[in-house]
Design a protein around this motif. Structure first.
Motif, PDB file in Angstrom:
ATOM      1  N   ARG A   2      32.171  32.437  16.839  1.00  0.00           N
ATOM      2  CA  ARG A   2      32.773  33.348  17.809  1.00  0.00           C
ATOM      3  C   ARG A   2      32.725  32.705  19.189  1.00  0.00           C
ATOM      4  O   ARG A   2      31.697  32.114  19.570  1.00  0.00           O
ATOM      5  CB  ARG A   2      32.027  34.685  17.825  1.00  0.00           C
ATOM      6  CG  ARG A   2      32.514  35.675  18.899  1.00  0.00           C
ATOM      7  CD  ARG A   2      31.630  36.895  18.910  1.00  0.00           C
ATOM      8  NE  ARG A   2      31.967  37.811  20.011  1.00  0.00           N
ATOM      9  CZ  ARG A   2      32.742  38.869  19.896  1.00  0.00           C
ATOM     10  NH1 ARG A   2      33.263  39.168  18.721  1.00  0.00           N
ATOM     11  NH2 ARG A   2      33.003  39.650  20.928  1.00  0.00           N
ATOM     12  N   SER A   3      33.804  32.812  19.928  1.00  0.00           N
ATOM     13  CA  SER A   3      33.837  32.347  21.306  1.00  0.00           C
ATOM     14  C   SER A   3      34.780  33.237  22.095  1.00  0.00           C
ATOM     15  O   SER A   3      35.717  33.814  21.533  1.00  0.00           O
ATOM     16  CB  SER A   3      34.295  30.886  21.394  1.00  0.00           C
ATOM     17  OG  SER A   3      35.627  30.746  20.928  1.00  0.00           O
ATOM     18  N   TYR A   4      34.528  33.360  23.411  1.00  0.00           N
ATOM     19  CA  TYR A   4      35.403  34.170  24.244  1.00  0.00           C
ATOM     20  C   TYR A   4      35.353  33.664  25.685  1.00  0.00           C
ATOM     21  O   TYR A   4      34.406  32.983  26.104  1.00  0.00           O
ATOM     22  CB  TYR A   4      35.024  35.647  24.180  1.00  0.00           C
ATOM     23  CG  TYR A   4      33.697  35.994  24.800  1.00  0.00           C
ATOM     24  CD1 TYR A   4      33.610  36.379  26.140  1.00  0.00           C
ATOM     25  CD2 TYR A   4      32.526  35.934  24.048  1.00  0.00           C
ATOM     26  CE1 TYR A   4      32.397  36.694  26.716  1.00  0.00           C
ATOM     27  CE2 TYR A   4      31.309  36.248  24.622  1.00  0.00           C
ATOM     28  CZ  TYR A   4      31.244  36.632  25.947  1.00  0.00           C
ATOM     29  OH  TYR A   4      30.042  36.935  26.521  1.00  0.00           O
ATOM     30  N   PHE A   5      36.394  34.022  26.433  1.00  0.00           N
ATOM     31  CA  PHE A   5      36.510  33.641  27.828  1.00  0.00           C
ATOM     32  C   PHE A   5      36.807  34.892  28.647  1.00  0.00           C
ATOM     33  O   PHE A   5      37.543  35.768  28.201  1.00  0.00           O
ATOM     34  CB  PHE A   5      37.631  32.612  28.019  1.00  0.00           C
ATOM     35  CG  PHE A   5      37.480  31.379  27.170  1.00  0.00           C
ATOM     36  CD1 PHE A   5      36.758  30.297  27.630  1.00  0.00           C
ATOM     37  CD2 PHE A   5      38.061  31.316  25.910  1.00  0.00           C
ATOM     38  CE1 PHE A   5      36.611  29.160  26.849  1.00  0.00           C
ATOM     39  CE2 PHE A   5      37.929  30.192  25.126  1.00  0.00           C
ATOM     40  CZ  PHE A   5      37.198  29.103  25.595  1.00  0.00           C
ATOM     41  N   SER A   6      36.252  34.950  29.853  1.00  0.00           N
ATOM     42  CA  SER A   6      36.452  36.101  30.728  1.00  0.00           C
ATOM     43  C   SER A   6      37.002  35.645  32.075  1.00  0.00           C
ATOM     44  O   SER A   6      36.681  34.546  32.558  1.00  0.00           O
ATOM     45  CB  SER A   6      35.136  36.861  30.935  1.00  0.00           C
ATOM     46  OG  SER A   6      34.664  37.402  29.715  1.00  0.00           O
ATOM     47  N   TYR A   7      37.794  36.524  32.673  1.00  0.00           N
ATOM     48  CA  TYR A   7      38.375  36.272  33.988  1.00  0.00           C
ATOM     49  C   TYR A   7      38.341  37.576  34.755  1.00  0.00           C
ATOM     50  O   TYR A   7      38.766  38.623  34.230  1.00  0.00           O
ATOM     51  CB  TYR A   7      39.805  35.760  33.826  1.00  0.00           C
ATOM     52  CG  TYR A   7      40.536  35.509  35.129  1.00  0.00           C
ATOM     53  CD1 TYR A   7      39.988  34.701  36.117  1.00  0.00           C
ATOM     54  CD2 TYR A   7      41.788  36.067  35.359  1.00  0.00           C
ATOM     55  CE1 TYR A   7      40.662  34.456  37.306  1.00  0.00           C
ATOM     56  CE2 TYR A   7      42.478  35.832  36.544  1.00  0.00           C
ATOM     57  CZ  TYR A   7      41.899  35.028  37.510  1.00  0.00           C
ATOM     58  OH  TYR A   7      42.564  34.796  38.694  1.00  0.00           O
ATOM     59  N   THR A   8      37.810  37.547  35.993  1.00  0.00           N
ATOM     60  CA  THR A   8      37.598  38.790  36.748  1.00  0.00           C
ATOM     61  C   THR A   8      38.277  38.717  38.113  1.00  0.00           C
ATOM     62  O   THR A   8      37.599  38.563  39.150  1.00  0.00           O
ATOM     63  CB  THR A   8      36.094  39.058  36.922  1.00  0.00           C
ATOM     64  OG1 THR A   8      35.497  37.909  37.574  1.00  0.00           O
ATOM     65  CG2 THR A   8      35.420  39.301  35.584  1.00  0.00           C
ATOM     66  N   PRO A   9      39.585  38.870  38.154  1.00  0.00           N
ATOM     67  CA  PRO A   9      40.282  38.846  39.446  1.00  0.00           C
ATOM     68  C   PRO A   9      40.326  40.236  40.078  1.00  0.00           C
ATOM     69  O   PRO A   9      39.992  41.246  39.450  1.00  0.00           O
ATOM     70  CB  PRO A   9      41.688  38.385  39.063  1.00  0.00           C
ATOM     71  CG  PRO A   9      41.882  38.998  37.703  1.00  0.00           C
ATOM     72  CD  PRO A   9      40.530  38.946  37.035  1.00  0.00           C
ATOM     73  N   VAL A  10      40.753  40.287  41.330  1.00  0.00           N
ATOM     74  CA  VAL A  10      41.046  41.537  42.028  1.00  0.00           C
ATOM     75  C   VAL A  10      42.551  41.572  42.262  1.00  0.00           C
ATOM     76  O   VAL A  10      43.101  40.719  42.964  1.00  0.00           O
ATOM     77  CB  VAL A  10      40.281  41.634  43.362  1.00  0.00           C
ATOM     78  CG1 VAL A  10      40.663  42.917  44.086  1.00  0.00           C
ATOM     79  CG2 VAL A  10      38.782  41.588  43.118  1.00  0.00           C
ATOM     80  N   LEU A  11      43.206  42.548  41.637  1.00  0.00           N
ATOM     81  CA  LEU A  11      44.662  42.641  41.691  1.00  0.00           C
ATOM     82  C   LEU A  11      45.066  43.834  42.542  1.00  0.00           C
ATOM     83  O   LEU A  11      44.875  44.986  42.142  1.00  0.00           O
ATOM     84  CB  LEU A  11      45.238  42.777  40.275  1.00  0.00           C
ATOM     85  CG  LEU A  11      44.838  41.681  39.280  1.00  0.00           C
ATOM     86  CD1 LEU A  11      45.391  41.998  37.904  1.00  0.00           C
ATOM     87  CD2 LEU A  11      45.332  40.325  39.755  1.00  0.00           C
ATOM     88  N   GLY A  12      45.594  43.574  43.728  1.00  0.00           N
ATOM     89  CA  GLY A  12      46.010  44.661  44.613  1.00  0.00           C
ATOM     90  C   GLY A  12      44.884  45.605  44.969  1.00  0.00           C
ATOM     91  O   GLY A  12      45.088  46.817  45.079  1.00  0.00           O
ATOM     92  N   GLY A  13      43.677  45.070  45.129  1.00  0.00           N
ATOM     93  CA  GLY A  13      42.529  45.896  45.446  1.00  0.00           C
ATOM     94  C   GLY A  13      41.860  46.521  44.242  1.00  0.00           C
ATOM     95  O   GLY A  13      40.881  47.257  44.398  1.00  0.00           O
ATOM     96  N   ILE A  14      42.353  46.257  43.039  1.00  0.00           N
ATOM     97  CA  ILE A  14      41.780  46.824  41.809  1.00  0.00           C
ATOM     98  C   ILE A  14      40.978  45.747  41.091  1.00  0.00           C
ATOM     99  O   ILE A  14      41.517  44.681  40.740  1.00  0.00           O
ATOM    100  CB  ILE A  14      42.889  47.369  40.888  1.00  0.00           C
ATOM    101  CG1 ILE A  14      43.617  48.532  41.577  1.00  0.00           C
ATOM    102  CG2 ILE A  14      42.304  47.818  39.552  1.00  0.00           C
ATOM    103  CD1 ILE A  14      44.778  49.078  40.763  1.00  0.00           C
ATOM    104  N   LYS A  15      39.689  46.011  40.887  1.00  0.00           N
ATOM    105  CA  LYS A  15      38.859  45.084  40.129  1.00  0.00           C
ATOM    106  C   LYS A  15      39.316  45.074  38.673  1.00  0.00           C
ATOM    107  O   LYS A  15      39.492  46.123  38.063  1.00  0.00           O
ATOM    108  CB  LYS A  15      37.392  45.485  40.218  1.00  0.00           C
ATOM    109  CG  LYS A  15      36.801  45.370  41.618  1.00  0.00           C
ATOM    110  CD  LYS A  15      35.325  45.756  41.610  1.00  0.00           C
ATOM    111  CE  LYS A  15      34.725  45.627  43.001  1.00  0.00           C
ATOM    112  NZ  LYS A  15      33.282  46.013  43.015  1.00  0.00           N
TER     113      LYS A  15
END
Length: 289
Positions: A2-15
């Motif tokens: 099992r493997s996974y990748f995460s990305y945590t941007p802020v889009l238009g002020g929304i986490k």
């Protein structure tokens, strides 16, 4: 694996949180079936002629993706899904001849896309209400895929279900009282059921459906929690589960060995066997230094 990748941007002020991952499973099984010989009264059965012998290698691939958004007014929206693929590579160890049809080859099951959506509303950081709708599937096992005569069942598919859930959880009394309650309904289709031939051996087919409704409640109260004291934890708890599971369009076969005939019973509208209508559990967690 099992493997996974995460990305945590802020889009238009929304986490936002995006997750992409995969799981890979591999299984290798060798199985054989034999005739049972019991032709002398008073003796134990003996192993007879070989009926079937095969190697089954199963390959399972799961790709999953999920996106979560922290929306205004304390809403959390989660959207996700998974793509599932299963195949069996079968090696029939008995050569082709006039009495045996060699079935060596690859069996690919229909790939499934299972979406899910969930919404959570938080109130004053002490209570949350959640709702979700999700699809799921359960592929046949190697045991279910092999017919009673030892041949491989190429027509068997996965069980499928849709689950609806609504609930709330939270804390009170300065976080000492914790509670969690939810109601759900799952509609299961393509249930895998056994069928029998005149010799009492079983094969499996997709036939039948179930409706599963239920309610779950759990509570605990934190009387004491202090790592510096002799009684570092004292927490009584209780949980209750109510289930109302019904067969729908569900006929199942068994075998009458006295008369050597299959017996078919229609369970439609009846309660699912082996499932208690309710269960209550209670206890106390105690830790002493």
């Amino acid at each position: 694996g099992r493997s996974y990748f995460s990305y945590t941007p802020v889009l238009g002020g929304i986490k936002s949180r995006f997750t992409l991952g995969t799981e890979l499973h591999y299984e290798n099984q060798l199985g054989s079936t034999y005739d049972i010989v019991n032709d002398v009264a008073g003796t134990s059965p003996e192993t007879g002629a070989l009926q079937s012998s095969q190697i089954v290698r199963s390959f399972s691939t799961l790709i999953f993706v999920q996106a979560a958004f922290d929306l205004p007014s304390n809403f959390l929206l989660t959207i996700g899904g998974s793509y599932n693929r299963l195949s069996y590579d079968v090696t029939d160890l008995i050569p082709q001849d006039s009495t045996h049809s060699n079935y060596t080859g690859e069996v690919k099951f229909k790939s499934d896309l299972t979406p899910r959506i969930g919404l959570v509303k938080t109130f004053n950081k002490t209570m949350a209400v959640h709702a979700s709708v999700s699809n799921g599937f359960s592929p046949p096992t190697v045991f279910e895929s092999i017919n009673g005569n030892g041949t491989f069942n190429r027509n068997l598919g996965a069980e499928k279900g849709v689950n609806y859930e609504l609930g709330f959880r939270g804390t009170a009394m300065h976080d000492r009282l914790n509670f969690d309650a939810s109601v759900y309904q799952m509609n299961l289709t393509n249930a895998i059921l056994p069928v029998y031939n005149q010799y009492g051996t079983a094969s499996f087919v997709n036939a039948g459906a179930l409706n599963e409704k239920g309610f779950e409640l759990s509570l605990f109260y934190l009387i004491a929690q202090d790592s510096d004291k002799m009684i570092s934890l004292l927490k009584p708890w209780i949980s209750y589960t109510y289930t109302n599971y019904k067969f729908r369009n569900y006929s199942k076969e068994s075998f009458d060995y006295s008369n050597n005939v299959p017996v078919k019973a229609d369970y439609s509208g009846k309660s699912v066997t082996g499932v208690a209508p309710g269960s209550l559990n209670a206890g106390v967690d105690l830790e002493i230094r």
